[in-house]
Design a protein around this motif. Structure first.
Motif, PDB file in Angstrom:
ATOM      1  N   ASN A   1       0.838  -1.192   0.000  1.00 10.31           N
ATOM      2  CA  ASN A   1       0.000   0.000   0.000  1.00 10.31           C
ATOM      3  C   ASN A   1       0.873   1.242   0.000  1.00 10.31           C
ATOM      4  O   ASN A   1       1.939   1.245   0.626  1.00 10.31           O
ATOM      5  CB  ASN A   1      -0.916  -0.025   1.239  1.00 10.31           C
ATOM      6  CG  ASN A   1      -2.006   1.019   1.176  1.00 10.31           C
ATOM      7  OD1 ASN A   1      -1.795   2.180   1.481  1.00 10.31           O
ATOM      8  ND2 ASN A   1      -3.196   0.612   0.746  1.00 10.31           N
TER       9      ASN A   1
ATOM     10  N   ARG B   1      -3.303   4.657   6.261  1.00 14.83           N
ATOM     11  CA  ARG B   1      -3.895   4.605   4.913  1.00 14.83           C
ATOM     12  C   ARG B   1      -5.221   5.351   4.806  1.00 14.83           C
ATOM     13  O   ARG B   1      -5.656   5.686   3.691  1.00 14.83           O
ATOM     14  CB  ARG B   1      -4.075   3.153   4.471  1.00 14.83           C
ATOM     15  CG  ARG B   1      -4.992   2.323   5.342  1.00 14.83           C
ATOM     16  CD  ARG B   1      -5.050   0.890   4.844  1.00 14.83           C
ATOM     17  NE  ARG B   1      -3.740   0.251   4.885  1.00 14.83           N
ATOM     18  CZ  ARG B   1      -3.389  -0.765   4.095  1.00 14.83           C
ATOM     19  NH1 ARG B   1      -4.242  -1.235   3.218  1.00 14.83           N
ATOM     20  NH2 ARG B   1      -2.189  -1.302   4.198  1.00 14.83           N
TER      21      ARG B   1
ATOM     22  N   SER C   1      -1.525   1.652  10.651  1.00 17.61           N
ATOM     23  CA  SER C   1      -1.473   2.201   9.299  1.00 17.61           C
ATOM     24  C   SER C   1      -2.072   3.599   9.266  1.00 17.61           C
ATOM     25  O   SER C   1      -2.977   3.911  10.048  1.00 17.61           O
ATOM     26  CB  SER C   1      -2.234   1.302   8.318  1.00 17.61           C
ATOM     27  OG  SER C   1      -2.214   1.848   7.002  1.00 17.61           O
TER      28      SER C   1
ATOM     29  N   ALA D   1       0.510   3.850   1.599  1.00 19.01           N
ATOM     30  CA  ALA D   1       0.571   4.405   2.952  1.00 19.01           C
ATOM     31  C   ALA D   1       1.665   3.690   3.751  1.00 19.01           C
ATOM     32  O   ALA D   1       2.321   2.774   3.267  1.00 19.01           O
ATOM     33  CB  ALA D   1      -0.770   4.256   3.640  1.00 19.01           C
TER      34      ALA D   1
END
Length: 281
Positions: free
Chosen positions: A70, A92, A90, A72
């Motif tokens: 990802n 994200r 995370s 992120a």
């Protein structure tokens, strides 16, 4: 500061034949976490040249796999006790949150869904709860929630907690305090005890599988330096021993499930890599 520097990233011979470097990445490999069966190690890495991702490898360093993939930053993985899921931190969704996914990276779920920062998840030994650190009340505090994200409770009244770790029997939680000491308290938040009581920086506790010892990170033997070592002490805070004795940074220890080895992060080769050593250093 020890806690903040790890969030941002995130007595034995250092030349022992038991010391093995598991990763070899020009960037950062950090925060190792053993799978419950001892066959794999999860960690966070910028192996692919981008933001941090959650990776898993065999316990000998082979079969490296990026689980998150990802753009992120994904970090601080921790396994569920049955080995089927991994919780991690995370950003994200724009803020730091605690997520959980299957051990192969599927079925991603945001457990915290809060506009403030939620980091450092740690599963309870029975798999029913997850401890984590949150800023939702204005300062970092240690919280616990059900494994599905419900029933969030603030366990501490002290600002600046970090890196929670459950005792193997689930009755206690060790953590890093805001003044960079290792504390332990009952799992309901009562009876906090300072285990380290040292003017140096101490943090990142990890219980031995039998509950008799706690590994941690400290710079008590090099207080004029930003470099740290991995120590181990009895669960009551007595008998601290420096396991790494190396002039570079060594930290973030994690016991193997059988208690014979400790994985940790080291900068001894110039950048953060995941190493493993015997439990005696």
């Amino acid at each position: 500061m020890l806690v903040l520097s790890m969030v941002a990233v995130a007595c034995g011979s250092p030349d022992s034949s038991d010391l093995i470097r598991l990763t070899d990445n020009p960037g950062l490999d950090d925060a190792p976490a053993w799978s419950p069966d001892g066959t794999r190690i999860a960690f966070h890495s910028d192996e692919d040249g981008g933001p941090l991702g959650v990776y898993v490898m065999d316990a000998d360093g082979s079969n490296l796999t990026n689980l998150t993939n990802n753009p992120a930053s994904d970090a601080f993985p921790t396994w569920s006790p049955d080995g089927t899921r991994i919780a991690f931190t995370s950003n994200r969704d724009g803020t730091l949150e605690v997520y959980v996914m299957d051990a192969d990276g599927g079925n991603l779920t945001n457990l915290t869904n809060n506009p403030e920062g939620d980091v450092w998840p740690a599963w309870s030994p029975d798999g029913t709860r997850i401890a984590f650190i949150s800023m939702r009340d204005g300062t970092p505090g240690l919280y616990v929630m059900d494994a599905d994200g419900g029933n969030i409770t603030n366990l501490t009244e002290y600002p600046g907690e970090g890196s929670p770790a459950w005792s193997p029997d689930g009755t206690r939680i060790a953590f890093t305090s805001g003044d960079e000491e290792v504390y332990v308290m009952d799992a309901d938040g009562f009876n906090p005890i300072n285990l380290t009581n040292n003017p140096a920086s101490d943090g990142f506790p990890a219980w031995s599988p039998d509950g008799t010892r706690i590994a941690f990170t400290s710079n008590r033997d090099r207080t004029d330096s930003v470099d740290f070592d991995v120590y181990v002490m009895d669960a009551d805070g007595t008998n601290p021993i420096n396991l790494t004795n190396h002039p570079s940074f060594d930290g973030a220890p994690e016991w193997s499930p059988d208690g014979t080895r400790i994985a940790f992060t080291s900068r001894r080769d110039g950048n953060e890599e995941v190493y493993v050593m015997g439990a005696d250093g």
